[in-house]
Scaffold this active site. Structure first.
Site, mmCIF file in Angstrom:
data_model
loop_
_atom_site.group_PDB
_atom_site.id
_atom_site.type_symbol
_atom_site.label_atom_id
_atom_site.label_comp_id
_atom_site.label_asym_id
_atom_site.label_seq_id
_atom_site.Cartn_x
_atom_site.Cartn_y
_atom_site.Cartn_z
ATOM 1 C CB CYS A 23 -1.040 -0.066 1.205
ATOM 2 S SG CYS A 23 -2.311 -2.034 1.062
ATOM 3 C CG HIS A 55 -2.059 4.649 5.068
ATOM 4 N ND1 HIS A 55 -1.536 4.360 3.295
ATOM 5 C CD2 HIS A 55 -1.851 3.354 5.753
ATOM 6 C CE1 HIS A 55 -1.986 3.590 3.213
ATOM 7 N NE2 HIS A 55 -1.970 2.591 4.265
ATOM 8 C CD GLU A 88 -1.725 8.196 8.718
ATOM 9 O OE1 GLU A 88 -1.103 8.652 8.499
ATOM 10 O OE2 GLU A 88 -2.233 7.070 8.749
ATOM 11 C CE LYS A 119 -5.445 3.928 1.950
ATOM 12 N NZ LYS A 119 -4.157 5.471 2.384
ATOM 13 C CG HIS A 125 -6.484 0.860 1.065
ATOM 14 N ND1 HIS A 125 -5.129 1.672 0.367
ATOM 15 C CD2 HIS A 125 -5.984 0.613 2.300
ATOM 16 C CE1 HIS A 125 -4.270 1.712 0.858
ATOM 17 N NE2 HIS A 125 -4.715 0.566 2.234
ATOM 18 C CG PHE A 174 -0.019 -5.524 3.996
ATOM 19 C CD1 PHE A 174 -1.088 -4.711 5.194
ATOM 20 C CD2 PHE A 174 -1.138 -6.390 3.855
ATOM 21 C CE1 PHE A 174 -1.634 -4.712 5.539
ATOM 22 C CE2 PHE A 174 -2.414 -6.491 4.121
ATOM 23 C CZ PHE A 174 -3.110 -5.876 5.445
#
Length: 411
Positions: free
Chosen positions: A163, A302, A313, A334, A339, A397
């Protein structure tokens, strides 16, 4: 001495509009792209919503032969890159093609091709697997097809960092121009993973929201957040050495000032719990730009709407900004588009450029009450205010962290 890098063109294919202007108008109108999945029968799946691209006609962006030889993620990339190239007014007949490169990544490639051809293998045997299966499936073909379509013969990269792919792709293109490997780079990310195995796989990870309410499925930083919503699309920008852009009279949208990239080295899916990896990426981006934390007022987070990401975050932002964290405007795109995996950072980069241009910070749509320990300003309302710098974060990830700092067009 490193060279300065400008943003001179942008292109987008998103769940709330194809083309940058359509996308941006939807952002300003706070439109959400969430609806029941239509790409396959999802009635037996725990997750029933996605943010699908709804108005995309590949024939509007390439010839029919090219359409047949490209999977959807490549079609999205070629369409966005074509728009970005046109927007930049870049004429390849006047450029050395070996000095114009491409850094367009995809986190996954084509799950559609894998599902389709594996079905043939099981049902009809190995001789029926299509001869173009591999070159249509592998993730580097987005960069390959864009390079072929536009005649880009310079450095061609496919960054794959889950991502964080879109942000890393733009960051590595920035580096290529800085160090003199290219004059111009088309950079960004693309993804099309709304497929049976894509939805099932992320559902098995407990990463996807199971909400059936489009207004309450992707709600970053909210106390009721329960997972992300799968999106799809592409974002591509034209990055250009500043003097090269000025010499040809290009319109300069913004300047890329800093790039930070780290690894959590912690867990295959969870970010580091203290946020230290993401914090260091933000610190590196600011340090390269020579910008102090107190000078940054806005972060495009994010912000996935998963419990751990939004919490960790937030901790990362507090670690990187200290006492200044409470003064930041923080939002998540998002909340409207879901996403986009490998395309997320690229589309969010474009959002940052538009916000810098217009002095507008969109709200985190759907956010009603922030979750426990989430005590920063996550933009419950849109704001009209000047933005000197925009910091865009992406986390992937595997522990990938990437941050890019953008500023107003330089003098």
């Amino acid at each position: 001495m490193s060279r300065r890098v400008a943003v001179t063109g942008m292109g987008a294919v998103t769940p709330i509009g194809t083309g940058v202007e359509a996308f941006w108008e939807s952002i300003r109108q706070e439109r959400i792209g969430f609806a029941p999945i239509t790409r396959f029968d999802a009635s037996g799946y725990k997750c029933g919503l996605a943010a699908e691209v709804k108005d995309f006609r590949p024939e509007d962006h390439m010839d029919k032969k090219s359409v047949r030889r490209m999977e959807l993620f490549c079609q999205f990339a070629v369409a966005a890159a074509g728009e970005a190239m046109g927007d930049a007014g870049l004429n390849m007949e006047r450029e050395d093609p070996f000095r114009v490169g491409c850094s367009i990544g995809s986190g996954i490639g084509s799950l559609q091709a894998i599902e389709r051809e594996y079905g043939k293998l099981l049902e009809k045997g190995p001789s029926r697997v299509g001869p173009l299966f591999v070159p249509m499936m592998i993730s580097n073909m987005a960069a390959g097809n864009v390079s072929i379509a536009l005649g880009l013969k310079g450095k061609s990269l496919n960054v794959v960092t889950a991502c964080a792919t879109g942000t890393n792709s733009i960051g590595e293109a920035f580096r290529a121009i800085q160090c003199g490997d290219a004059e111009v780079m088309l950079a960004g990310g693309t993804e099309a993973a709304v497929t049976p195995i894509g939805i099932a796989g992320f559902s098995a990870l407990k990463a996807l929201s199971e909400s059936r309410d489009p207004a309450r499925c992707s709600i970053p930083f909210d106390k009721d957040r329960s997972g992300f919503v799968m999106g799809e699309g592409a974002g591509v920008v034209v990055l250009e050495e500043l003097e090269h852009a000025r010499a040809r009279g290009a319109h300069i949208y913004a300047e890329v000032l800093g790039y930070g990239c780290t690894s959590d080295a912690f867990h295959i899916t969870s970010p580091a719990e203290d946020g230290s990896g993401a914090a260091r990426a933000m610190e590196y981006a600011m340090a390269e730009a020579g910008v102090a934390p107190g000078e940054v007022t806005y972060i495009n987070a994010h912000g996935t709407s998963t419990h751990l990401n939004d919490l960790f975050e937030t901790r990362a932002i507090k670690m990187a900004f200290g006492d200044q964290a409470g003064k930041l405007r923080i939002n998540s795109t998002k909340s409207m588009i879901g996403h986009l995996l490998g395309a997320a950072g690229a589309v969010e980069f474009i959002t940052c450029v538009k916000e810098l241009q217009e002095g507008f910070i969109h709200r985190t749509v759907g956010l009603q009450e922030a979750g426990e320990e989430l005590d920063l300003d996550y933009c419950r309302e849109s704001r009209e205010e000047a933005i000197p710098y925009a910091l865009s974060n992406s986390l992937g990830f595997g522990g990938h962290n990437a941050s890019i700092l953008l500023g107003q067009p330089g003098n």
